[in-house]
Design a protein around this motif. Structure first.
Motif, PDB file in Angstrom:
ATOM      1  N   UNK A 172      36.725  18.770-126.829  1.00 47.32           N
ATOM      2  CA  UNK A 172      37.509  17.919-125.949  1.00 47.32           C
ATOM      3  C   UNK A 172      37.119  16.449-126.159  1.00 47.32           C
ATOM      4  N   UNK A 173      38.077  15.591-125.994  1.00 42.74           N
ATOM      5  CA  UNK A 173      37.803  14.173-126.111  1.00 42.74           C
ATOM      6  C   UNK A 173      37.059  13.688-124.873  1.00 42.74           C
ATOM      7  N   UNK A 174      36.172  12.746-125.068  1.00 47.88           N
ATOM      8  CA  UNK A 174      35.406  12.201-123.952  1.00 47.88           C
ATOM      9  C   UNK A 174      36.203  11.114-123.239  1.00 47.88           C
ATOM     10  N   UNK A 175      35.942  10.980-121.952  1.00 42.22           N
ATOM     11  CA  UNK A 175      36.487   9.913-121.103  1.00 42.22           C
ATOM     12  C   UNK A 175      38.001   9.944-120.935  1.00 42.22           C
ATOM     13  N   UNK A 176      38.656  11.101-121.135  1.00 43.82           N
ATOM     14  CA  UNK A 176      40.095  11.165-120.869  1.00 43.82           C
ATOM     15  C   UNK A 176      40.411  12.092-119.696  1.00 43.82           C
ATOM     16  N   UNK A 177      39.424  12.897-119.283  1.00 41.76           N
ATOM     17  CA  UNK A 177      39.655  13.840-118.201  1.00 41.76           C
ATOM     18  C   UNK A 177      39.233  13.234-116.865  1.00 41.76           C
ATOM     19  N   UNK A 178      39.980  13.531-115.804  1.00 39.72           N
ATOM     20  CA  UNK A 178      39.640  12.959-114.492  1.00 39.72           C
ATOM     21  C   UNK A 178      38.345  13.564-113.953  1.00 39.72           C
ATOM     22  N   UNK A 179      37.739  12.848-113.039  1.00 41.15           N
ATOM     23  CA  UNK A 179      36.500  13.279-112.411  1.00 41.15           C
ATOM     24  C   UNK A 179      36.828  14.123-111.184  1.00 41.15           C
ATOM     25  N   UNK A 180      36.467  15.397-111.225  1.00 35.74           N
ATOM     26  CA  UNK A 180      36.687  16.286-110.086  1.00 35.74           C
ATOM     27  C   UNK A 180      35.472  16.229-109.174  1.00 35.74           C
ATOM     28  N   UNK A 181      35.724  16.163-107.881  1.00 32.92           N
ATOM     29  CA  UNK A 181      34.652  16.152-106.896  1.00 32.92           C
ATOM     30  C   UNK A 181      35.097  16.951-105.667  1.00 32.92           C
ATOM     31  N   UNK A 182      34.164  17.439-104.852  1.00 34.06           N
ATOM     32  CA  UNK A 182      34.560  18.225-103.678  1.00 34.06           C
ATOM     33  C   UNK A 182      35.253  17.363-102.626  1.00 34.06           C
ATOM     34  N   UNK A 183      36.338  17.907-102.071  1.00 33.75           N
ATOM     35  CA  UNK A 183      37.137  17.217-101.054  1.00 33.75           C
ATOM     36  C   UNK A 183      37.543  18.253-100.006  1.00 33.75           C
ATOM     37  N   UNK A 184      37.579  17.834 -98.733  1.00 34.20           N
ATOM     38  CA  UNK A 184      38.063  18.701 -97.666  1.00 34.20           C
ATOM     39  C   UNK A 184      39.523  18.363 -97.418  1.00 34.20           C
ATOM     40  N   UNK A 185      40.385  19.369 -97.494  1.00 35.99           N
ATOM     41  CA  UNK A 185      41.801  19.194 -97.170  1.00 35.99           C
ATOM     42  C   UNK A 185      41.997  19.649 -95.733  1.00 35.99           C
ATOM     43  N   UNK A 186      42.640  18.814 -94.918  1.00 34.61           N
ATOM     44  CA  UNK A 186      42.834  19.082 -93.502  1.00 34.61           C
ATOM     45  C   UNK A 186      44.324  19.153 -93.200  1.00 34.61           C
ATOM     46  N   UNK A 187      44.771  20.302 -92.673  1.00 33.63           N
ATOM     47  CA  UNK A 187      46.164  20.476 -92.277  1.00 33.63           C
ATOM     48  C   UNK A 187      46.381  19.721 -90.976  1.00 33.63           C
ATOM     49  N   UNK A 188      47.217  18.699 -90.992  1.00 40.61           N
ATOM     50  CA  UNK A 188      47.467  17.867 -89.812  1.00 40.61           C
ATOM     51  C   UNK A 188      48.124  18.639 -88.684  1.00 40.61           C
ATOM     52  N   UNK A 189      48.879  19.685 -89.015  1.00 40.25           N
ATOM     53  CA  UNK A 189      49.606  20.448 -88.014  1.00 40.25           C
ATOM     54  C   UNK A 189      48.713  21.421 -87.255  1.00 40.25           C
ATOM     55  N   UNK A 190      47.904  22.185 -87.989  1.00 41.69           N
ATOM     56  CA  UNK A 190      47.129  23.258 -87.363  1.00 41.69           C
ATOM     57  C   UNK A 190      45.636  22.982 -87.265  1.00 41.69           C
ATOM     58  N   UNK A 191      45.134  21.997 -87.991  1.00 43.73           N
ATOM     59  CA  UNK A 191      43.705  21.722 -87.986  1.00 43.73           C
ATOM     60  C   UNK A 191      42.925  22.581 -88.970  1.00 43.73           C
TER      61      UNK A 191
END
Length: 87
Positions: A1-20
């Motif tokens: 794979x080529x270096x420096x072309x792939x995005x940086x993945x990091x942990x994120x919390x997704x929050x549903x605005x409707x139900x919590x």
């Protein structure tokens, strides 16, 4: 794979605005808002409007088109009869 072309993945919390409903996943999205997760760590929060907790397909609250659906209205308007209708 080529270096420096792939995005940086990091942990994120997704929050549903409707139900919590919240879930932790890897993402390339960034947010200035943070939340403390169940493991005691702080993660960025991305607010979303629809998740599997609130989407009608997954919750079973799906609306089905009934007698007044678009196809039926068209057929009524132009006098077409449904060949598959029960007699």
């Amino acid at each position: 794979m080529k270096k420096d072309i792939h995005p940086d993945y990091h942990p994120v919390v997704f929050l549903d605005s409707t139900t919590g409903f919240k879930f932790l996943s890897g993402s390339t999205k960034h947010s200035s808002e943070t939340i403390e997760w169940e493991d005691g760590n702080t993660y960025p929060v991305i607010r979303v409007e629809v998740t599997s907790d609130s989407h009608p397909f997954y919750t079973g609250r799906q609306k089905f088109t009934q007698a007044d659906g678009r196809v039926d209205r068209f057929n009524k308007k132009y006098g077409l009869k449904d060949a598959n209708a029960a007699k």
